[in-house]
Write a protein that holds these residues in place. Structure first.
Motif, PDB file in Angstrom:
ATOM      1  N   GLU A  55       0.839  -1.201   0.000  1.00 14.89           N
ATOM      2  CA  GLU A  55       0.000   0.000   0.000  1.00 14.89           C
ATOM      3  C   GLU A  55       0.871   1.247   0.000  1.00 14.89           C
ATOM      4  O   GLU A  55       1.856   1.344   0.740  1.00 14.89           O
ATOM      5  CB  GLU A  55      -0.901  -0.009   1.228  1.00 14.89           C
ATOM      6  N   ILE A  56       0.481   2.215  -0.807  1.00 13.26           N
ATOM      7  CA  ILE A  56       1.205   3.478  -0.859  1.00 13.26           C
ATOM      8  C   ILE A  56       0.803   4.332   0.338  1.00 13.26           C
ATOM      9  O   ILE A  56      -0.382   4.443   0.667  1.00 13.26           O
ATOM     10  CB  ILE A  56       0.908   4.229  -2.164  1.00 13.26           C
ATOM     11  N   TYR A  57       1.799   4.914   0.986  1.00 15.01           N
ATOM     12  CA  TYR A  57       1.553   5.773   2.138  1.00 15.01           C
ATOM     13  C   TYR A  57       1.645   7.228   1.711  1.00 15.01           C
ATOM     14  O   TYR A  57       2.573   7.616   1.001  1.00 15.01           O
ATOM     15  CB  TYR A  57       2.569   5.483   3.236  1.00 15.01           C
ATOM     16  N   TYR A  58       0.672   8.035   2.174  1.00 13.25           N
ATOM     17  CA  TYR A  58       0.690   9.476   1.934  1.00 13.25           C
ATOM     18  C   TYR A  58       0.602  10.214   3.265  1.00 13.25           C
ATOM     19  O   TYR A  58      -0.158   9.823   4.147  1.00 13.25           O
ATOM     20  CB  TYR A  58      -0.491   9.905   1.058  1.00 13.25           C
ATOM     21  N   GLU A  59       1.369  11.274   3.382  1.00 14.36           N
ATOM     22  CA  GLU A  59       1.239  12.134   4.550  1.00 14.36           C
ATOM     23  C   GLU A  59      -0.128  12.810   4.536  1.00 14.36           C
ATOM     24  O   GLU A  59      -0.701  13.068   3.473  1.00 14.36           O
ATOM     25  CB  GLU A  59       2.347  13.190   4.556  1.00 14.36           C
ATOM     26  N   ASP A  60      -0.628  13.096   5.724  1.00 14.38           N
ATOM     27  CA  ASP A  60      -1.967  13.685   5.832  1.00 14.38           C
ATOM     28  C   ASP A  60      -2.091  14.984   5.039  1.00 14.38           C
ATOM     29  O   ASP A  60      -3.152  15.274   4.478  1.00 14.38           O
ATOM     30  CB  ASP A  60      -2.308  13.943   7.298  1.00 14.38           C
ATOM     31  N   ALA A  61      -1.010  15.760   4.984  1.00  5.70           N
ATOM     32  CA  ALA A  61      -1.073  17.070   4.330  1.00  5.70           C
ATOM     33  C   ALA A  61      -1.365  16.971   2.832  1.00  5.70           C
ATOM     34  O   ALA A  61      -1.837  17.935   2.224  1.00  5.70           O
ATOM     35  CB  ALA A  61       0.227  17.827   4.557  1.00  5.70           C
ATOM     36  N   VAL A  62      -1.088  15.800   2.232  1.00 10.96           N
ATOM     37  CA  VAL A  62      -1.273  15.668   0.786  1.00 10.96           C
ATOM     38  C   VAL A  62      -2.295  14.592   0.429  1.00 10.96           C
ATOM     39  O   VAL A  62      -2.636  14.442  -0.747  1.00 10.96           O
ATOM     40  CB  VAL A  62       0.064  15.359   0.076  1.00 10.96           C
ATOM     41  N   LYS A  63      -2.775  13.881   1.405  1.00 13.53           N
ATOM     42  CA  LYS A  63      -3.684  12.769   1.146  1.00 13.53           C
ATOM     43  C   LYS A  63      -4.935  13.272   0.429  1.00 13.53           C
ATOM     44  O   LYS A  63      -5.533  14.274   0.811  1.00 13.53           O
ATOM     45  CB  LYS A  63      -4.047  12.097   2.471  1.00 13.53           C
ATOM     46  N   GLY A  64      -5.296  12.573  -0.619  1.00 17.03           N
ATOM     47  CA  GLY A  64      -6.462  12.971  -1.399  1.00 17.03           C
ATOM     48  C   GLY A  64      -6.153  13.975  -2.499  1.00 17.03           C
ATOM     49  O   GLY A  64      -6.993  14.217  -3.373  1.00 17.03           O
ATOM     50  N   ARG A  65      -4.961  14.572  -2.463  1.00 13.55           N
ATOM     51  CA  ARG A  65      -4.591  15.552  -3.487  1.00 13.55           C
ATOM     52  C   ARG A  65      -3.409  15.075  -4.341  1.00 13.55           C
ATOM     53  O   ARG A  65      -3.305  15.437  -5.510  1.00 13.55           O
ATOM     54  CB  ARG A  65      -4.197  16.881  -2.833  1.00 13.55           C
ATOM     55  N   PHE A  66      -2.527  14.292  -3.750  1.00 14.54           N
ATOM     56  CA  PHE A  66      -1.332  13.810  -4.447  1.00 14.54           C
ATOM     57  C   PHE A  66      -1.462  12.316  -4.694  1.00 14.54           C
ATOM     58  O   PHE A  66      -1.991  11.582  -3.853  1.00 14.54           O
ATOM     59  CB  PHE A  66      -0.076  14.058  -3.620  1.00 14.54           C
ATOM     60  N   THR A  67      -0.938  11.882  -5.833  1.00 15.79           N
ATOM     61  CA  THR A  67      -0.951  10.462  -6.180  1.00 15.79           C
ATOM     62  C   THR A  67       0.379  10.079  -6.813  1.00 15.79           C
ATOM     63  O   THR A  67       0.875  10.802  -7.676  1.00 15.79           O
ATOM     64  CB  THR A  67      -2.078  10.159  -7.186  1.00 15.79           C
ATOM     65  N   THR A  68       0.922   8.951  -6.383  1.00 16.23           N
ATOM     66  CA  THR A  68       2.152   8.464  -7.003  1.00 16.23           C
ATOM     67  C   THR A  68       1.828   7.280  -7.906  1.00 16.23           C
ATOM     68  O   THR A  68       0.858   6.550  -7.674  1.00 16.23           O
ATOM     69  CB  THR A  68       3.196   8.043  -5.967  1.00 16.23           C
ATOM     70  N   SER A  69       2.652   7.110  -8.902  1.00 18.82           N
ATOM     71  CA  SER A  69       2.493   5.975  -9.801  1.00 18.82           C
ATOM     72  C   SER A  69       3.854   5.604 -10.366  1.00 18.82           C
ATOM     73  O   SER A  69       4.763   6.433 -10.420  1.00 18.82           O
ATOM     74  CB  SER A  69       1.515   6.297 -10.926  1.00 18.82           C
ATOM     75  N   ARG A  70       3.956   4.360 -10.767  1.00 15.42           N
ATOM     76  CA  ARG A  70       5.199   3.866 -11.361  1.00 15.42           C
ATOM     77  C   ARG A  70       5.002   3.624 -12.859  1.00 15.42           C
ATOM     78  O   ARG A  70       3.937   3.179 -13.276  1.00 15.42           O
ATOM     79  CB  ARG A  70       5.605   2.530 -10.738  1.00 15.42           C
ATOM     80  N   ALA A  71       6.047   3.872 -13.613  1.00 17.57           N
ATOM     81  CA  ALA A  71       6.103   3.472 -15.021  1.00 17.57           C
ATOM     82  C   ALA A  71       7.388   2.667 -15.161  1.00 17.57           C
ATOM     83  O   ALA A  71       8.437   3.204 -15.516  1.00 17.57           O
ATOM     84  CB  ALA A  71       6.103   4.681 -15.938  1.00 17.57           C
ATOM     85  N   ASP A  72       7.285   1.389 -14.846  1.00 17.15           N
ATOM     86  CA  ASP A  72       8.500   0.572 -14.765  1.00 17.15           C
ATOM     87  C   ASP A  72       9.238   0.485 -16.100  1.00 17.15           C
ATOM     88  O   ASP A  72      10.465   0.436 -16.131  1.00 17.15           O
ATOM     89  CB  ASP A  72       8.152  -0.833 -14.263  1.00 17.15           C
ATOM     90  N   ALA A  73       8.499   0.464 -17.200  1.00 17.51           N
ATOM     91  CA  ALA A  73       9.151   0.376 -18.510  1.00 17.51           C
ATOM     92  C   ALA A  73      10.025   1.601 -18.782  1.00 17.51           C
ATOM     93  O   ALA A  73      10.994   1.525 -19.545  1.00 17.51           O
ATOM     94  CB  ALA A  73       8.103   0.226 -19.603  1.00 17.51           C
ATOM     95  N   GLU A  74       9.666   2.718 -18.144  1.00 18.94           N
ATOM     96  CA  GLU A  74      10.441   3.944 -18.307  1.00 18.94           C
ATOM     97  C   GLU A  74      11.382   4.182 -17.129  1.00 18.94           C
ATOM     98  O   GLU A  74      12.086   5.186 -17.101  1.00 18.94           O
ATOM     99  CB  GLU A  74       9.478   5.134 -18.438  1.00 18.94           C
ATOM    100  N   ASN A  75      11.352   3.252 -16.158  1.00 20.49           N
ATOM    101  CA  ASN A  75      12.141   3.414 -14.935  1.00 20.49           C
ATOM    102  C   ASN A  75      11.899   4.783 -14.311  1.00 20.49           C
ATOM    103  O   ASN A  75      12.828   5.505 -13.920  1.00 20.49           O
ATOM    104  CB  ASN A  75      13.637   3.229 -15.205  1.00 20.49           C
ATOM    105  N   THR A  76      10.621   5.097 -14.200  1.00 25.86           N
ATOM    106  CA  THR A  76      10.203   6.429 -13.739  1.00 25.86           C
ATOM    107  C   THR A  76       9.083   6.294 -12.725  1.00 25.86           C
ATOM    108  O   THR A  76       8.244   5.393 -12.833  1.00 25.86           O
ATOM    109  CB  THR A  76       9.725   7.290 -14.923  1.00 25.86           C
ATOM    110  N   VAL A  77       9.084   7.182 -11.751  1.00 27.56           N
ATOM    111  CA  VAL A  77       7.989   7.298 -10.799  1.00 27.56           C
ATOM    112  C   VAL A  77       7.462   8.719 -10.891  1.00 27.56           C
ATOM    113  O   VAL A  77       8.232   9.676 -11.023  1.00 27.56           O
ATOM    114  CB  VAL A  77       8.460   6.994  -9.366  1.00 27.56           C
ATOM    115  N   TYR A  78       6.145   8.842 -10.814  1.00 25.19           N
ATOM    116  CA  TYR A  78       5.499  10.137 -10.927  1.00 25.19           C
ATOM    117  C   TYR A  78       4.824  10.520  -9.614  1.00 25.19           C
ATOM    118  O   TYR A  78       4.358   9.657  -8.859  1.00 25.19           O
ATOM    119  CB  TYR A  78       4.448  10.117 -12.032  1.00 25.19           C
ATOM    120  N   LEU A  79       4.766  11.811  -9.374  1.00 25.31           N
ATOM    121  CA  LEU A  79       3.974  12.371  -8.285  1.00 25.31           C
ATOM    122  C   LEU A  79       3.026  13.378  -8.914  1.00 25.31           C
ATOM    123  O   LEU A  79       3.436  14.434  -9.355  1.00 25.31           O
ATOM    124  CB  LEU A  79       4.859  13.053  -7.237  1.00 25.31           C
TER     125      LEU A  79
END
Length: 121
Positions: A55-79
């Motif tokens: 499970e992805i953990y988010y700090e309360d200050a950003v929860k519901g507004r920020f989302t992370t995702s992975r693009a493994d084929a690009e070796n990249t993570v997004y916020l």
């Protein structure tokens, strides 16, 4: 090394997508954290994405507004950041940790140099 990008100037209520590319670091085998440091303040955590299907953990200050995702084929993570406020103004850093499934700020293996986000009121 880790290379962040995507920062910039945005008006309050706007959105940005930050990227973290692993140059020589296979992100899919690491926990990926986002941290930020606002002017004159200490570093604070934003999110922790564990390797695997944890499970992805988010700090309360950003929860519901920020989302992370992975693009493994690009070796990249997004916020993806939405509904930004001036309180989100900071340098945003990504960091990796190969051990366990947590992202302790004092025990990360690699850090990027950061990307600056400025949110105007």
């Amino acid at each position: 090394q880790l290379v962040e990008s995507g920062g910039g100037f945005v008006q309050s209520g706007g959105s940005l997508r930050l990227s973290c590319v692993g140059d020589g670091i296979p992100l899919s085998y690491n926990n990926i954290a986002w941290f930020r440091q606002a002017p004159g303040k200490g570093r604070e955590g934003v999110s922790c994405t564990p390797k695997g299907d944890g499970e992805i953990y988010y700090e309360d200050a950003v929860k519901g507004r920020f989302t992370t995702s992975r693009a493994d084929a690009e070796n990249t993570v997004y916020l993806q950041a939405h509904s930004l406020t001036p309180e989100d103004t900071a340098v945003y850093y990504c960091a990796t940790r190969s051990r366990g499934d947590r992202c302790p700020p004092n025990d990360m293996d690699h850090w990027g140099k950061g990307t600056l986000v400025i949110v105007s009121s």
